[in-house]
Write a protein that holds these residues in place. Structure first.
Motif, short mmCIF file in Angstrom:
data_model
loop_
_atom_site.label_atom_id
_atom_site.label_comp_id
_atom_site.label_asym_id
_atom_site.label_seq_id
_atom_site.Cartn_x
_atom_site.Cartn_y
_atom_site.Cartn_z
N SER A 1 0.84 -1.20 0.00
CA SER A 1 0.00 0.00 0.00
C SER A 1 0.87 1.24 0.00
O SER A 1 1.85 1.32 0.74
CB SER A 1 -0.91 0.03 1.24
OG SER A 1 -1.80 -1.05 1.22
N VAL A 2 0.50 2.20 -0.83
CA VAL A 2 1.15 3.50 -0.90
C VAL A 2 0.05 4.54 -0.75
O VAL A 2 -1.01 4.40 -1.36
CB VAL A 2 1.88 3.69 -2.25
CG1 VAL A 2 2.42 5.10 -2.39
CG2 VAL A 2 3.00 2.67 -2.40
N ARG A 3 0.30 5.58 0.06
CA ARG A 3 -0.69 6.63 0.22
C ARG A 3 -0.25 7.85 -0.56
O ARG A 3 0.89 8.28 -0.46
CB ARG A 3 -0.88 7.02 1.69
CG ARG A 3 -1.99 8.08 1.85
CD ARG A 3 -2.27 8.41 3.29
NE ARG A 3 -2.47 7.26 4.14
CZ ARG A 3 -3.62 6.56 4.26
NH1 ARG A 3 -4.68 6.90 3.57
NH2 ARG A 3 -3.69 5.53 5.08
N TYR A 4 -1.18 8.40 -1.35
CA TYR A 4 -0.97 9.68 -2.03
C TYR A 4 -1.98 10.66 -1.47
O TYR A 4 -3.17 10.35 -1.37
CB TYR A 4 -1.18 9.55 -3.53
CG TYR A 4 0.05 9.24 -4.36
CD1 TYR A 4 1.31 9.13 -3.80
CD2 TYR A 4 -0.07 9.06 -5.72
CE1 TYR A 4 2.42 8.85 -4.57
CE2 TYR A 4 1.04 8.78 -6.50
CZ TYR A 4 2.28 8.67 -5.93
OH TYR A 4 3.37 8.40 -6.70
N VAL B 1 -10.36 13.46 -4.68
CA VAL B 1 -10.36 12.00 -4.76
C VAL B 1 -11.06 11.52 -6.04
O VAL B 1 -10.58 10.62 -6.72
CB VAL B 1 -11.01 11.38 -3.50
CG1 VAL B 1 -11.25 9.88 -3.68
CG2 VAL B 1 -10.12 11.62 -2.28
N ASP B 2 -12.18 12.14 -6.42
CA ASP B 2 -12.89 11.71 -7.62
C ASP B 2 -12.04 11.90 -8.88
O ASP B 2 -12.02 11.04 -9.77
CB ASP B 2 -14.22 12.45 -7.76
CG ASP B 2 -15.23 12.01 -6.72
OD1 ASP B 2 -15.18 10.83 -6.28
OD2 ASP B 2 -16.07 12.83 -6.32
N ALA B 3 -11.32 13.01 -8.98
CA ALA B 3 -10.44 13.25 -10.14
C ALA B 3 -9.31 12.23 -10.15
O ALA B 3 -8.93 11.72 -11.22
CB ALA B 3 -9.89 14.67 -10.10
N PRO C 1 -15.96 11.22 0.47
CA PRO C 1 -15.35 12.11 -0.52
C PRO C 1 -13.85 12.32 -0.30
O PRO C 1 -13.13 12.62 -1.24
CB PRO C 1 -16.09 13.43 -0.32
CG PRO C 1 -17.34 13.09 0.39
CD PRO C 1 -17.05 11.87 1.20
N GLY C 2 -13.36 12.09 0.92
CA GLY C 2 -11.96 12.34 1.23
C GLY C 2 -11.06 11.14 1.18
O GLY C 2 -9.87 11.24 1.50
N PHE C 3 -11.58 9.96 0.78
CA PHE C 3 -10.74 8.75 0.77
C PHE C 3 -11.25 7.74 -0.25
O PHE C 3 -12.45 7.56 -0.42
CB PHE C 3 -10.72 8.07 2.15
CG PHE C 3 -9.96 6.77 2.14
CD1 PHE C 3 -8.57 6.77 2.15
CD2 PHE C 3 -10.63 5.56 2.06
CE1 PHE C 3 -7.87 5.57 2.11
CE2 PHE C 3 -9.93 4.35 2.03
CZ PHE C 3 -8.55 4.36 2.05
N ALA C 4 -10.28 7.08 -0.90
CA ALA C 4 -10.58 5.91 -1.74
C ALA C 4 -9.34 5.03 -1.78
O ALA C 4 -8.22 5.48 -1.51
CB ALA C 4 -10.96 6.34 -3.16
N LEU D 1 -5.83 6.95 -1.56
CA LEU D 1 -5.99 8.34 -1.98
C LEU D 1 -6.71 9.10 -0.88
O LEU D 1 -7.86 8.78 -0.56
CB LEU D 1 -6.78 8.40 -3.29
CG LEU D 1 -6.22 7.55 -4.44
CD1 LEU D 1 -7.23 7.45 -5.57
CD2 LEU D 1 -4.90 8.12 -4.92
N SER D 2 -6.04 10.10 -0.30
CA SER D 2 -6.61 10.86 0.81
C SER D 2 -6.48 12.35 0.54
O SER D 2 -5.46 12.80 0.02
CB SER D 2 -5.87 10.55 2.11
OG SER D 2 -5.94 9.19 2.44
N THR D 3 -7.50 13.11 0.93
CA THR D 3 -7.41 14.57 0.81
C THR D 3 -6.83 15.15 2.10
O THR D 3 -7.00 14.57 3.18
CB THR D 3 -8.79 15.20 0.55
OG1 THR D 3 -9.69 14.82 1.59
CG2 THR D 3 -9.34 14.79 -0.80
N PRO D 4 -6.16 16.31 2.02
CA PRO D 4 -5.68 16.95 3.24
C PRO D 4 -6.87 17.30 4.14
O PRO D 4 -7.86 17.86 3.67
CB PRO D 4 -5.01 18.24 2.74
CG PRO D 4 -4.73 18.00 1.29
CD PRO D 4 -5.80 17.05 0.83
N GLY D 5 -6.78 16.92 5.39
CA GLY D 5 -7.85 17.23 6.33
C GLY D 5 -9.16 16.52 6.03
O GLY D 5 -10.21 16.92 6.52
N GLY D 6 -9.10 15.46 5.22
CA GLY D 6 -10.31 14.82 4.74
C GLY D 6 -10.88 13.74 5.63
O GLY D 6 -11.34 12.73 5.15
#
Length: 127
Positions: A5-8, A13-15, A34-37, A48-53
């Motif tokens: 597993s690698v986290r970006y 996230v949708d894009a 919306p903040g993780f997949a 895939l994680s958003t900042p503060g998500g």
């Protein structure tokens, strides 16, 4: 071999899901918010994680620094025909950091995902 597993950290996230699934052969394993997949390709799980998500991965550090996309660490994806994939990605509006580099080990190029995270596309030499 165990799954890796690698986290970006990504801005959207949708894009990111659209980019990785449409162009690079990943599949969506989960997208609970919306903040993780999590998408995967072979033994690689890309988180895939958003900042503060939401979860802990996008939260600020004790010194106030916040996770953000970009940088130079990257995953490498082996492809059969680098030139054809680069052409397809360029037609789709992808942003590249360089041109194809040819060396003893094969051909490679760096493409950014929609948030600016680097992906190395690599074509080994024909045997």
């Amino acid at each position: 071999m165990a799954k890796v597993s690698v986290r970006y950290i990504v801005n959207d996230v949708d894009a990111a899901i659209a980019f990785y699934t449409r162009h690079l052969g990943f599949r969506v394993d989960m997208h609970p918010s919306p903040g993780f997949a999590m998408v995967s390709r072979g033994d690689l799980a890309l988180l895939l994680s958003t900042p503060g998500g939401g979860g802990g991965a996008g939260q600020a550090m004790p010194d106030g620094r916040r996770p953000e996309p970009g940088g130079w660490n990257r995953i490498q994806i082996e492809v059969d025909d680098l030139a054809a994939l680069v052409d397809t990605l360029k037609k789709g509006g992808a942003r590249f950091r360089n041109d194809i580099v040819i060396g003893n080990g094969g051909k490679q190029i760096l493409v950014d995902d929609p948030s600016g995270n680097a992906i190395e596309l690599f074509e080994p030499p024909k045997r």
